[in-house]
Write a protein that holds these residues in place. Structure first.
Motif, short mmCIF file in Angstrom:
data_model
loop_
_atom_site.label_atom_id
_atom_site.label_comp_id
_atom_site.label_asym_id
_atom_site.label_seq_id
_atom_site.Cartn_x
_atom_site.Cartn_y
_atom_site.Cartn_z
N VAL A 97 -85.70 -30.54 -70.90
CA VAL A 97 -85.54 -31.97 -70.63
C VAL A 97 -86.47 -32.32 -69.47
CG1 VAL A 97 -83.13 -32.04 -71.41
CG2 VAL A 97 -83.63 -31.62 -68.99
N PRO A 98 -86.79 -33.61 -69.29
CA PRO A 98 -87.59 -33.96 -68.11
C PRO A 98 -86.87 -33.49 -66.85
CG PRO A 98 -87.48 -35.81 -69.62
CD PRO A 98 -86.51 -34.78 -70.12
N ALA A 99 -87.56 -32.66 -66.05
CA ALA A 99 -86.93 -32.07 -64.87
C ALA A 99 -87.93 -31.96 -63.73
CB ALA A 99 -86.35 -30.70 -65.20
N GLY A 100 -87.41 -32.08 -62.52
CA GLY A 100 -88.21 -31.94 -61.32
C GLY A 100 -87.41 -31.19 -60.27
N VAL A 101 -87.96 -31.14 -59.07
CA VAL A 101 -87.31 -30.43 -57.97
C VAL A 101 -87.00 -31.43 -56.87
CG1 VAL A 101 -87.54 -28.59 -56.25
CG2 VAL A 101 -88.56 -28.30 -58.53
N ALA A 102 -85.77 -31.41 -56.39
CA ALA A 102 -85.32 -32.24 -55.27
C ALA A 102 -85.08 -31.30 -54.09
CB ALA A 102 -84.05 -33.00 -55.63
N VAL A 103 -85.82 -31.50 -53.00
CA VAL A 103 -85.75 -30.60 -51.86
C VAL A 103 -84.98 -31.27 -50.72
CG1 VAL A 103 -87.13 -29.38 -50.11
CG2 VAL A 103 -87.91 -29.48 -52.49
N ASN A 104 -84.06 -30.51 -50.15
CA ASN A 104 -83.29 -30.93 -48.97
C ASN A 104 -82.62 -32.29 -49.14
OD1 ASN A 104 -84.07 -28.54 -47.81
ND2 ASN A 104 -85.48 -29.44 -46.35
N ILE A 105 -81.91 -32.48 -50.25
CA ILE A 105 -81.36 -33.79 -50.58
C ILE A 105 -80.28 -34.28 -49.65
CG2 ILE A 105 -82.02 -33.69 -53.00
CD1 ILE A 105 -79.13 -32.90 -53.66
N ALA A 106 -79.72 -33.42 -48.82
CA ALA A 106 -78.72 -33.88 -47.86
C ALA A 106 -79.35 -34.40 -46.58
CB ALA A 106 -77.73 -32.76 -47.54
N ASP A 107 -80.65 -34.26 -46.45
CA ASP A 107 -81.36 -34.69 -45.24
C ASP A 107 -82.03 -36.04 -45.47
OD1 ASP A 107 -80.58 -32.24 -44.28
OD2 ASP A 107 -82.56 -31.31 -44.47
N THR A 108 -81.38 -37.08 -45.05
CA THR A 108 -81.85 -38.43 -45.29
C THR A 108 -83.32 -38.61 -44.91
OG1 THR A 108 -79.62 -39.23 -44.84
CG2 THR A 108 -81.39 -40.87 -44.84
N ASP A 109 -83.73 -38.06 -43.78
CA ASP A 109 -85.10 -38.25 -43.32
C ASP A 109 -86.01 -37.07 -43.64
OD1 ASP A 109 -84.45 -40.73 -42.20
OD2 ASP A 109 -83.82 -39.80 -40.32
N GLY A 110 -85.51 -36.11 -44.40
CA GLY A 110 -86.33 -34.93 -44.67
C GLY A 110 -86.34 -34.48 -46.11
N SER A 111 -85.83 -35.33 -47.00
CA SER A 111 -85.79 -34.95 -48.41
C SER A 111 -87.10 -35.33 -49.11
CB SER A 111 -84.61 -35.63 -49.11
OG SER A 111 -84.75 -37.03 -49.03
N MET A 112 -87.34 -34.70 -50.26
CA MET A 112 -88.54 -35.02 -51.03
C MET A 112 -88.27 -34.67 -52.49
SD MET A 112 -91.70 -36.22 -51.02
CE MET A 112 -91.95 -36.35 -49.26
N LEU A 113 -88.70 -35.56 -53.37
CA LEU A 113 -88.61 -35.32 -54.81
C LEU A 113 -89.98 -34.94 -55.34
CD1 LEU A 113 -86.42 -38.36 -55.93
CD2 LEU A 113 -85.68 -36.02 -55.43
N PHE A 114 -89.98 -33.95 -56.22
CA PHE A 114 -91.18 -33.51 -56.91
C PHE A 114 -90.93 -33.78 -58.39
CE2 PHE A 114 -91.06 -31.29 -52.93
CZ PHE A 114 -92.38 -31.24 -52.51
N PRO A 115 -91.35 -34.95 -58.88
CA PRO A 115 -91.01 -35.38 -60.24
C PRO A 115 -91.79 -34.61 -61.31
CG PRO A 115 -92.46 -36.97 -59.22
CD PRO A 115 -92.14 -35.94 -58.17
N PRO A 116 -91.34 -34.74 -62.55
CA PRO A 116 -91.98 -34.03 -63.66
C PRO A 116 -93.24 -34.75 -64.15
CG PRO A 116 -90.09 -35.23 -64.48
CD PRO A 116 -90.11 -35.42 -62.99
N VAL A 117 -94.26 -34.76 -63.29
CA VAL A 117 -95.52 -35.41 -63.64
C VAL A 117 -96.66 -34.41 -63.52
CG1 VAL A 117 -94.73 -37.72 -62.96
CG2 VAL A 117 -95.87 -36.27 -61.27
N MET A 118 -97.78 -34.76 -64.16
CA MET A 118 -98.97 -33.90 -64.10
C MET A 118 -99.39 -33.72 -62.65
SD MET A 118 -101.01 -35.13 -67.56
CE MET A 118 -102.47 -35.36 -66.66
N GLY A 119 -99.84 -32.53 -62.35
CA GLY A 119 -100.21 -32.20 -60.98
C GLY A 119 -99.06 -31.55 -60.23
#
Length: 137
Positions: A97-119
Motif C-alpha cells: 500500500v502507499p507507505a512512508g516513514v514518520a520520524v519522531n512523531i511525538a516531537d512537535t518541533d522535531g518530527s518529519m514525514l518521508f512520504p511515498p514519493v520518487m526520490g
C-alpha cells in the motif's frame, strides 16, 4: 550531522532535502513492534511506519500513547533497530500500500514525514511515479 540535526535544518527552511533523505538512509531508526509487526499509523491514505531516532524519542511517544497523563501503563515497548535504507527500499515496498516513514512523531518541533514519493522510496511504489515532474525539483 545526525538525522535530528538534518530534520531541524529542513524545519527551519534550510538544508537540502536530498541530504535529509540521505541521512535517513544512513541512520538506524527504532521502530516499535505491535502484535507481531512494525508500528504503523494510517493518515491521508498513506500507511506510515513510525520510527524514532533514539530511545528518548521513543519514550516520549510511549508516554503520549499511554495517555500523556503521567501515569505509566506498565506496557513494555519492544522495538527493532532498522537502517533507514532498509525501511525505504525493502519494508515500504513489501507493505503493498502507499507507505512512508514518520520520524519522531511525538516531537512537535522535531518530527518529519518521508512520504511515498520518487526520490524517497523506490519508483515502483512511489505515488507520484509517472506524474510529470513528480518527485523531482
Amino acid at each position: 550531522m545526525t538525522l535530528v540535526e538534518r530534520i531541524a535544518e529542513r524545519r527551519a527552511g534550510v538544508g537540502d532535502p536530498r541530504t535529509l533523505v540521505g541521512e535517513l538512509r544512513r541512520a538506524v531508526v527504532l521502530v516499535p513492534f505491535v502484535e507481531g509487526g512494525l508500528w504503523t499509523a494510517e493518515l491521508g491514505g498513506v500507511r506510515w511506519v513510525c520510527g524514532f531516532t533514539d530511545e528518548a524519542a521513543l519514550a516520549r511517544f510511549a508516554k503520549a500513547r499511554d495517555g500523556g497523563d503521567g501515569q505509566v501503563s506498565g506496557r513494555e515497548w519492544q522495538f527493532a533497530e532498522i537502517r533507514g535504507a532498509r525501511l525505504l527500499d525493502e519494508v515500504i515496498p513489501a507493505m503493498g500500500v502507499p507507505a512512508g516513514v514518520a520520524v519522531n512523531i511525538a516531537d512537535t518541533d522535531g518530527s518529519m514525514l518521508f512520504p511515498p514519493v520518487m526520490g524517497i522510496v523506490p519508483e515502483a511504489v512511489a505515488v507520484d511515479a509517472g506524474v510529470s515532474g513528480g518527485g523531482r525539483g
